[in-house]
Design an enzyme around this catalytic site. Structure first.
Site, mmCIF file in Angstrom:
data_model
loop_
_atom_site.group_PDB
_atom_site.id
_atom_site.type_symbol
_atom_site.label_atom_id
_atom_site.label_comp_id
_atom_site.label_asym_id
_atom_site.label_seq_id
_atom_site.Cartn_x
_atom_site.Cartn_y
_atom_site.Cartn_z
ATOM 1 N N ASP A 77 39.252 44.964 38.128
ATOM 2 C CA ASP A 77 39.466 46.403 37.791
ATOM 3 C C ASP A 77 38.290 46.500 36.711
ATOM 4 O O ASP A 77 37.831 45.574 36.331
ATOM 5 C CB ASP A 77 40.556 46.947 37.230
ATOM 6 C CG ASP A 77 40.771 48.577 37.561
ATOM 7 O OD1 ASP A 77 39.460 49.106 37.428
ATOM 8 O OD2 ASP A 77 41.897 48.945 37.517
HETATM 9 C C1 BGC Z 1 40.411 52.305 38.040
HETATM 10 C C2 BGC Z 1 39.934 51.673 39.319
HETATM 11 C C3 BGC Z 1 38.646 52.249 39.534
HETATM 12 C C4 BGC Z 1 37.845 51.604 38.456
HETATM 13 C C5 BGC Z 1 36.124 52.217 39.028
HETATM 14 C C6 BGC Z 1 39.276 51.989 36.949
HETATM 15 O O1 BGC Z 1 39.564 52.316 35.742
HETATM 16 O O2 BGC Z 1 41.665 51.556 37.668
HETATM 17 O O3 BGC Z 1 41.125 52.181 40.311
HETATM 18 O O4 BGC Z 1 38.222 51.691 40.854
HETATM 19 O O5 BGC Z 1 38.113 52.170 37.370
HETATM 20 O O6 BGC Z 1 36.113 53.456 38.811
#
Ligand code: BGC
Length: 762
Positions: free
Chosen positions: A292
């Site tokens: 993530d």
């Molecule tokens: C989220 C993810 C997301 C990523 C990119 C993160 O903060 O937890 O679900 O895909 O950001 O935007």
């Protein structure tokens, strides 16, 4: 010494086309099997890896945000220090960056562009929780296929979706991104979304790689507090949180995103048990794993890793192949780790191979650029907006409808007051995880109702109050801006709404939570209507005019204080681009709501968690007297949803009373539309195992079918019951088993279904 670029490219190409470099030993490559060694993409990937420097390998494993408010990525792309970018959706910019990678970086390896296409790109579908409420996986597949078409036409290759985290606590804001509390519904929706986004195989034209997230257990955040460490039993992991991932992987998902939080006291991004043993070993996942955003770096803040090098080493060793970084990139330390002998080069190569194989399967080496002339047409495809409307209509859940207050008769009331902060808000019609929508195409509820009543009634639209977060999320740069009103403006707004209510013949209230109060970093300590909405409601109800309520929210809210005072409540989630049309058509009876709750609706926050699939206590007959101050039952059950018509579901019958090992039995029922309007019913099958080698939940959804019936029409529904349906993972046996014994089977239209039959398992 570095070779000239042209020579190197020629060499690399020759190697790709003609030679078969010795496969990396099976022991070193973990789960990259001999079968796959024969796969052409793996062969080509290994040929390329043989040409790569350690820094280039680390580059292929590095993904950065390419957004205007962060430092530019161009130099890093040109020097091969990045293999993937996220958050670019402009085809011209995508081609410009791709050109840099192809023409300036030494090996000319194409970039992989990712984006959060969670419920649409330009055409926005209802939020995933709303889509799940449709109980219509085939429709959800179509919606995600349209979203993928828009993404791919823009140059995006990969979506960080679907979010398949089971969420049983509505305080957790990210419940909105998933399919709710139930493993079976969650699995059906997970597979449907992967099929829609990705198509039958990675590289299907007009589709993108699907990246189910967040592996694993993120939805079990204690207190609903986002990112907090989770504590889950093995049985909960296997029987509740894992099934949607298993379904997504069986549907072919090419990517998995690891989760932020720690589970079993290890950050998921660095858990070998999760990523290598469970995901790859047991589930057989053969794609690549991305962290993530900043998940690799975060291990330092989590006091797990000492520094960036340590964080990078732990994540890669555990099986997290790519780092998504929102700032400094810990994976830039990988080359030094190899040189210092702290990281086997085979582990690095294993990850690079997985990423290159994804690029190869997507056809990026042959077709790296996007046709800039095509995007505008695909993104403006009216069929996508029609599909968004149909999906929104099918996601609506009629929570209550006393005295048939709905549907309203168009034109019966000449002065309609449409009141509430969400009634005419584009951003809140679309919901969270929306970055590049077409705002002019967005039909708010105000627009939808005004269009529906054109020439028949006046519609006075008044927000009444403003919804603002009490505490900023820190993610504001990614979302729409809201300027807070002054005290005088707030007062004037409130008074205008009350005046409109007084002057109206019919009031439609649109309340709930703003999109900024939902999704990531939007946990809620209370589920009551936020802001001044309850005061507004009181003032509006005091006028004595007829009122119906539409709710927009990403979770069930505490509406106990108002359900006795308002006859009809329609849950619309965040309904998307054509949400206003869908809501207006439902309010005025052009369509008949048929969605069902994908989550149990609590009476108050104190009852949470209150998912339906809990196990029995030793006093099941006293289950409703556990609190001294309130009922223990929810306000609305999982699977609940009314209709403007009525249905009868006949008692279930089995073709055989006993299930033989290896066999199956068929349960049959009949559903009849007993009312005078066409409508949809979702026939649901729940099971319970009476005794066995584990205590099983009091009820579990195992199958459902949504059917459309004309007045008086009747349909036979049958469900196949077999060992797979009745099995579960047992902590003593450490595997999935089927117990002998007695099973209850219920059919009905919610988790409170009463129609019942017993089945014995031999
Ligand atoms: C989220 C993810 C997301 C990523 C990119 C993160 O903060 O937890 O679900 O895909 O950001 O935007």
């Amino acid at each position: 010494m570095m070779m000239p670029r042209a020579l190197l490219s020629a060499l690399a190409l020759a190697a790709i086309c003609c030679t078969l470099p010795a496969p990396v030993a099976a022991k070193e490559t973990g789960h990259v099997s001999q079968t796959k060694a024969a796969d052409a993409a793996h062969v080509r990937a290994r040929a390329l890896i043989a040409q790569m420097t350690l820094a280039e390998k680390a580059g292929q494993l590095s993904q950065a945000f390419a957004v205007p408010f962060l430092p530019p990525v161009d130099d890093a792309v040109a020097s091969g220090r990045l293999g993937s970018l996220l958050f670019v959706s402009d085809p011209a910019r995508i081609n410009q960056l791709q050109k840099l990678a192809l023409e300036k970086s030494r090996l000319g390896i194409p970039l992989l562009f990712g984006f959060d296409v969670v419920h649409g790109l330009r055409t926005i579908f209802p939020v995933p929780l709303g889509m799940a409420a449709s109980f219509d996986p085939a429709l959800v597949e179509q919606a995600q296929a349209a979203a993928a078409a828009e993404a791919r036409a823009s140059g995006i290759h990969w979506s960080f979706a679907p979010m398949v985290d089971i969420a049983r606590d509505p305080r957790w804001g990210r419940m909105v991104e998933g399919s709710g509390e139930d493993p079976h519904l969650g699995s059906e929706m997970a597979a449907a979304q992967v099929r829609g986004l990705q198509g039958p195989a990675i590289g299907t034209a007009g589709r993108v790689i699907a990246g189910p997230k967040h592996f694993l257990g993120y939805g079990a955040a204690p207190g609903g507090r986002d990112y907090e460490p989770v504590s889950l039993s093995d049985a909960e992991i296997r029987n509740v949180y894992l099934p949607p991932f298993t379904a997504a992987i069986r549907a072919g998902a090419g990517n998995i995103m690891s989760a932020y939080m720690d589970i079993n006291q290890q950050p998921a991004v660095a858990s070998k048990w999760l990523l290598d043993d469970l995901l790859r070993g047991e589930l057989g996942f053969d794609g690549f794993v991305v962290s993530d955003a900043n998940g690799v770096q975060n291990q330092i803040a989590q006091h797990f890793a000492v520094d960036e090098a340590d964080a990078a080493q732990r994540a890669l060793m555990a099986g997290n192949d790519m780092e998504m970084a929102l700032g400094p990139n810990a994976f830039a330390r990988l080359p030094a780790l190899v040189e210092q002998g702290k990281l086997p080069v085979a582990v690095l190569d294993r990850a690079v191979e997985r990423v290159l194989v994804a690029k190869l399967r997507m056809g990026l080496f042959e077709h790296p650029y996007v046709d800039e002339g095509v995007a505008a047409r695909v993104l403006a495809d009216p069929a996508h907006r029609d599909l968004a409307q149909r999906t929104a209509e099918r996601s609506l859940v009629l929570l209550q409808n006393r005295g048939n207050a709905l549907p309203l008769q168009p034109g019966a009331a000449k002065r309609v007051a449409l009141i509430g902060p969400l009634a005419d808000s584009v951003a809140d019609t679309l919901g969270p995880w929306v970055f590049v929508p077409n705002k002019a195409e967005t039909v708010t509820i105000a627009r939808g109702i005004s269009e529906r009543l054109a020439g028949m009634a006046t519609v006075d639209v008044q927000p009444g109050v403003q919804l603002l977060r009490a505490i900023p999320s820190g993610l504001e740069a990614f979302g729409p801006k809201t300027t807070p009103l002054t005290a005088e403006e707030r007062q004037a707004r409130f008074e205008a709404a009350v005046a409109a209510a007084r002057a109206a013949d019919q009031i439609v209230l649109v309340l709930g939570e703003a999109q900024s109060q939902s999704a990531e970093r939007a946990s809620a300590s209370d589920l009551k209507l936020p802001g001044d909405q309850l005061r507004l409601l009181d003032a509006v109800l005091a006028t004595g005019k007829p009122v119906v309520l539409v709710l927009l929210a990403g979770r069930p809210l505490d509406i106990s204080a108002l359900v006795d005072r308002i006859p009809a409540v329609l849950m619309a989630w965040y309904p998307g681009t054509r949400g206003g049309t869908a809501v207006a058509r439902a309010l005025f009876g052009d369509v008949n709501p048929g969605g069902k709750l994908p989550v149990t609706w609590p009476r108050s926050v104190g009852q949470v968690p209150i998912h339906y699939a809990r196990s029995l206590t030793h006093t099941p007959d006293r289950a409703d007297s556990l609190y001294h101050d309130a009922p223990s039952t929810p306000l609305f059950a999982f699977g609940h949803g009314l209709s403007y018509t009525s249905f009868r579901i006949d008692p279930p019958a089995l073709d055989r009373p006993v299930l033989a090992r290896g066999g199956h039995v068929t349960l049959t029922t009949r559903v009849t539309n007993t009312g005078s309007r066409a409508g949809d019913e979702v026939v649901q099958l729940y099971i319970h195992q009476r005794a066995g080698r584990a205590m099983r939940p009091a009820r579990e959804l195992k199958a459902f079918q949504r059917v459309s019936l004309a007045p008086g029409e009747s349909r036979e529904i049958s469900f196949r019951i077999d060992a797979a349906m009745l099995s579960y993972w047992n902590a003593n046996d450490r595997r999935t088993i089927l117990d002998h014994g007695q099973f209850d089977l219920w059919v009905g239209n919610s988790a409170e279904a009463a129609s019942h039959v017993m089945l014995a398992v031999e």
